[in-house]
Design a protein around this motif. Structure first.
Motif, PDB file in Angstrom:
ATOM      1  N   ALA A  25       0.804  -1.215   0.000  1.00  0.00           N
ATOM      2  CA  ALA A  25       0.000   0.000   0.000  1.00  0.00           C
ATOM      3  C   ALA A  25       0.843   1.275   0.000  1.00  0.00           C
ATOM      4  CB  ALA A  25      -0.946   0.001   1.200  1.00  0.00           C
ATOM      5  N   GLY A  26       1.934   1.309   0.764  1.00  0.00           N
ATOM      6  CA  GLY A  26       2.661   2.560   0.918  1.00  0.00           C
ATOM      7  C   GLY A  26       1.828   3.527   1.753  1.00  0.00           C
ATOM      8  N   PRO A  27       2.321   4.736   2.001  1.00  0.00           N
ATOM      9  CA  PRO A  27       1.628   5.668   2.902  1.00  0.00           C
ATOM     10  C   PRO A  27       0.214   6.039   2.469  1.00  0.00           C
ATOM     11  CG  PRO A  27       3.888   6.369   2.545  1.00  0.00           C
ATOM     12  CD  PRO A  27       3.632   5.260   1.561  1.00  0.00           C
ATOM     13  N   GLY A  28       0.004   6.296   1.171  1.00  0.00           N
ATOM     14  CA  GLY A  28      -1.301   6.781   0.721  1.00  0.00           C
ATOM     15  C   GLY A  28      -2.046   5.825  -0.182  1.00  0.00           C
ATOM     16  N   GLY A  29      -1.632   4.577  -0.248  1.00  0.00           N
ATOM     17  CA  GLY A  29      -2.225   3.627  -1.166  1.00  0.00           C
ATOM     18  C   GLY A  29      -3.296   2.750  -0.548  1.00  0.00           C
ATOM     19  N   VAL A  30      -4.047   2.111  -1.429  1.00  0.00           N
ATOM     20  CA  VAL A  30      -5.075   1.154  -1.032  1.00  0.00           C
ATOM     21  C   VAL A  30      -4.880  -0.105  -1.869  1.00  0.00           C
ATOM     22  CG1 VAL A  30      -7.539   0.660  -0.877  1.00  0.00           C
ATOM     23  CG2 VAL A  30      -6.704   3.003  -0.493  1.00  0.00           C
ATOM     24  N   VAL A  31      -4.642  -1.228  -1.214  1.00  0.00           N
ATOM     25  CA  VAL A  31      -4.543  -2.504  -1.912  1.00  0.00           C
ATOM     26  C   VAL A  31      -5.909  -3.178  -1.867  1.00  0.00           C
ATOM     27  CG1 VAL A  31      -3.472  -4.790  -1.976  1.00  0.00           C
ATOM     28  CG2 VAL A  31      -2.102  -2.774  -1.388  1.00  0.00           C
ATOM     29  N   VAL A  32      -6.387  -3.571  -3.033  1.00  0.00           N
ATOM     30  CA  VAL A  32      -7.721  -4.157  -3.143  1.00  0.00           C
ATOM     31  C   VAL A  32      -7.620  -5.603  -3.603  1.00  0.00           C
ATOM     32  CG1 VAL A  32      -9.959  -4.005  -4.290  1.00  0.00           C
ATOM     33  CG2 VAL A  32      -8.726  -1.915  -3.679  1.00  0.00           C
ATOM     34  N   GLY A  81      -2.679   2.289   3.443  1.00  0.00           N
ATOM     35  CA  GLY A  81      -1.503   2.960   3.962  1.00  0.00           C
ATOM     36  C   GLY A  81      -1.806   3.746   5.224  1.00  0.00           C
ATOM     37  N   ASP A  82      -0.751   4.177   5.895  1.00  0.00           N
ATOM     38  CA  ASP A  82      -0.902   4.894   7.157  1.00  0.00           C
ATOM     39  C   ASP A  82      -1.671   6.201   7.012  1.00  0.00           C
ATOM     40  OD1 ASP A  82       0.520   2.896   8.396  1.00  0.00           O
ATOM     41  OD2 ASP A  82       2.453   3.950   8.286  1.00  0.00           O
ATOM     42  N   ASP A  83      -1.631   6.817   5.819  1.00  0.00           N
ATOM     43  CA  ASP A  83      -2.298   8.106   5.626  1.00  0.00           C
ATOM     44  C   ASP A  83      -3.749   7.968   5.185  1.00  0.00           C
ATOM     45  OD1 ASP A  83       0.129   9.210   6.246  1.00  0.00           O
ATOM     46  OD2 ASP A  83       0.707   9.610   4.170  1.00  0.00           O
ATOM     47  N   VAL A  84      -4.222   6.774   4.989  1.00  0.00           N
ATOM     48  CA  VAL A  84      -5.578   6.552   4.483  1.00  0.00           C
ATOM     49  C   VAL A  84      -6.556   6.408   5.651  1.00  0.00           C
ATOM     50  CG1 VAL A  84      -7.081   5.014   3.160  1.00  0.00           C
ATOM     51  CG2 VAL A  84      -4.744   5.459   2.378  1.00  0.00           C
ATOM     52  N   THR A  85      -7.592   7.255   5.666  1.00  0.00           N
ATOM     53  CA  THR A  85      -8.578   7.221   6.751  1.00  0.00           C
ATOM     54  C   THR A  85      -9.997   6.953   6.253  1.00  0.00           C
ATOM     55  OG1 THR A  85      -8.865   9.636   6.604  1.00  0.00           O
ATOM     56  CG2 THR A  85      -7.219   8.796   8.165  1.00  0.00           C
ATOM     57  N   ARG A  86     -10.245   7.106   4.954  1.00  0.00           N
ATOM     58  CA  ARG A  86     -11.606   6.983   4.427  1.00  0.00           C
ATOM     59  C   ARG A  86     -12.021   5.531   4.213  1.00  0.00           C
ATOM     60  NH1 ARG A  86     -11.601  10.643  -0.746  1.00  0.00           N
ATOM     61  NH2 ARG A  86     -13.517   9.443  -1.097  1.00  0.00           N
ATOM     62  N   PHE A  87     -11.066   4.630   4.090  1.00  0.00           N
ATOM     63  CA  PHE A  87     -11.374   3.222   3.855  1.00  0.00           C
ATOM     64  C   PHE A  87     -10.568   2.349   4.809  1.00  0.00           C
ATOM     65  CE2 PHE A  87     -12.013   5.457  -0.166  1.00  0.00           C
ATOM     66  CZ  PHE A  87     -13.290   5.049  -0.517  1.00  0.00           C
ATOM     67  N   ARG A  88     -11.085   1.157   5.028  1.00  0.00           N
ATOM     68  CA  ARG A  88     -10.376   0.215   5.880  1.00  0.00           C
ATOM     69  C   ARG A  88     -10.570  -1.194   5.323  1.00  0.00           C
ATOM     70  NH1 ARG A  88     -14.172   0.384  11.357  1.00  0.00           N
ATOM     71  NH2 ARG A  88     -16.127  -0.351  10.377  1.00  0.00           N
ATOM     72  N   PRO A  89      -9.727  -2.131   5.709  1.00  0.00           N
ATOM     73  CA  PRO A  89      -9.848  -3.497   5.206  1.00  0.00           C
ATOM     74  C   PRO A  89     -11.264  -4.051   5.415  1.00  0.00           C
ATOM     75  CG  PRO A  89      -7.762  -3.252   6.310  1.00  0.00           C
ATOM     76  CD  PRO A  89      -8.520  -1.975   6.562  1.00  0.00           C
ATOM     77  N   GLY A  90     -11.780  -4.708   4.384  1.00  0.00           N
ATOM     78  CA  GLY A  90     -13.122  -5.266   4.432  1.00  0.00           C
ATOM     79  C   GLY A  90     -14.160  -4.440   3.703  1.00  0.00           C
ATOM     80  N   ASP A  91     -13.859  -3.157   3.419  1.00  0.00           N
ATOM     81  CA  ASP A  91     -14.806  -2.319   2.693  1.00  0.00           C
ATOM     82  C   ASP A  91     -14.955  -2.816   1.254  1.00  0.00           C
ATOM     83  OD1 ASP A  91     -15.188  -0.694   4.871  1.00  0.00           O
ATOM     84  OD2 ASP A  91     -13.824   0.891   4.186  1.00  0.00           O
ATOM     85  N   GLU A  92     -16.187  -2.850   0.762  1.00  0.00           N
ATOM     86  CA  GLU A  92     -16.450  -3.204  -0.630  1.00  0.00           C
ATOM     87  C   GLU A  92     -16.424  -1.934  -1.465  1.00  0.00           C
ATOM     88  OE1 GLU A  92     -20.124  -5.361  -0.728  1.00  0.00           O
ATOM     89  OE2 GLU A  92     -19.238  -7.163   0.169  1.00  0.00           O
ATOM     90  N   VAL A  93     -15.574  -1.907  -2.490  1.00  0.00           N
ATOM     91  CA  VAL A  93     -15.353  -0.699  -3.268  1.00  0.00           C
ATOM     92  C   VAL A  93     -15.379  -1.010  -4.767  1.00  0.00           C
ATOM     93  CG1 VAL A  93     -14.017   0.433  -1.450  1.00  0.00           C
ATOM     94  CG2 VAL A  93     -12.837  -0.985  -3.155  1.00  0.00           C
TER      95      VAL A  93
END
Length: 320
Positions: A25-32, A81-93
């Motif tokens: 993910a890195g600081p601002g990434g989201v792995v899906v 990533g550490d900077d991501v607050t709008r999503f969390r693991p388990g969210d369907e996107v």
């Protein structure tokens, strides 16, 4: 992870199902965790590297910079990533990423939104790229308005099926042009009249024409417009190896200053606000993806060949 990768430009023969490292993910990434992806005509062009203009647009001159194809997806957030607050693991996107023909992909928060509750993963994956194109062509380039008379050429395809529904959502009176096997489909999407291009020609008097097929001359399209109507050219195929269908857009751009009609092309963009707009249309029941068929990840080459033939009814998806 399993992914469909390529190391060189070429036909579907360059695509292989292989093992690649899972993205981080890195600081601002989201792995899906990809559950479904979609195929659009642009996949073929990026895979083949034609027209050559696409290579000069940053995708790699001698070989593709990105090994994995695919942009649209729907899935479940795996890591953030550490900077991501709008999503969390388990969210369907759902949304876009670089390389959705894989089990996992890296994206960013500005390219995703929560999956519409009305849609399954296959349906949600079919939305972003084609619906972005339809929305931006009609609303931004075409300035569609209530009670306008709108014609969608290629109404049974990936962009066209969304365009018919979006134009209706904006209050326009919509006609469609498609092949024989898609007439009933386009009519079911809300088109007032559907022209089977193998049997009849459409008339005139249109305030706005959206052409996704790309095989009609500017002169013939202009005849079908009102004197101050708008033509929006989207995609289309051409044998030109250097600029392809862009050539017709260039001709429209050059002719535009000398006529009262508005002749416009479109290069759609991935936009967070537009993704939310599409999500709202879906949840309101005004936009429903049309799925022709689904393929497995290993069948991506076959899926791309099928879309390339130009006969898909709506969208083709990859179930991962």
């Amino acid at each position: 992870m399993k992914a469909i990768a390529q190391n060189e430009y070429g036909s579907t023969d360059v695509l292989t199902l292989t093992d690649l490292p899972e993205p981080e993910a890195g600081p601002g990434g989201v792995v899906v965790r990809i559950r479904a992806a979609a195929v659009d005509p642009g996949v073929w062009h990026l895979m083949e590297g034609t027209p050559y203009l696409v290579r000069l647009m940053g995708f790699g001159v001698r070989r593709p910079k990105a090994r994995v194809r695919g942009l649209d997806f729907a899935g479940v957030v795996h890591a953030v990533g550490d900077d991501v607050t709008r999503f969390r693991p388990g969210d369907e996107v759902f949304g876009t990423c670089q390389g959705s023909f894989a089990e996992y992909a890296l994206t960013t928060v500005d390219k995703i939104a929560r999956k519409p509750e009305r849609l399954g993963f296959d349906e949600a994956a079919a939305v972003p790229i084609s619906a972005f194109t339809a929305l931006q062509a009609l609303r931004d380039r075409g300035r569609v308005a209530p009670r306008q008379k709108v014609l969608v050429i290629g109404a049974g395809g990936g962009v066209g099926t969304f365009a018919v529904q979006i134009a209706k959502a904006f209050g326009a009176e919509v006609d469609g042009v498609c092949g024989t096997d898609k007439v009933d489909l386009v009519r079911s999407l809300g088109a007032n009249r559907v022209f089977d291009y193998t049997r009849e020609e459409f008339g005139g008097g249109y305030d706005l024409i959206l052409d996704t097929a790309g095989n009609r001359s500017l002169a013939s399209l202009r005849k079908a417009l009102t004197p101050q109507g708008t033509l929006v050219l989207v995609g289309g195929e051409s044998d030109g190896k250097w600029i392809g269908a862009v050539g017709r857009n260039v001709r429209a751009l050059l002719l535009g200053p000398f006529v009262k009609q508005k002749l416009r092309g479109l290069f759609s963009t991935e936009d967070q606000d537009d993704l939310q707009t599409l999500r709202a249309l879906v949840e309101a029941g005004k936009l429903t993806p049309v799925i022709d068929r689904a393929y497995s990840l290993a069948e991506v080459p076959e899926a791309i060949r099928y879309v390339r033939e130009g006969h898909a009814r709506g969208k083709v998806v990859i179930t991962v």
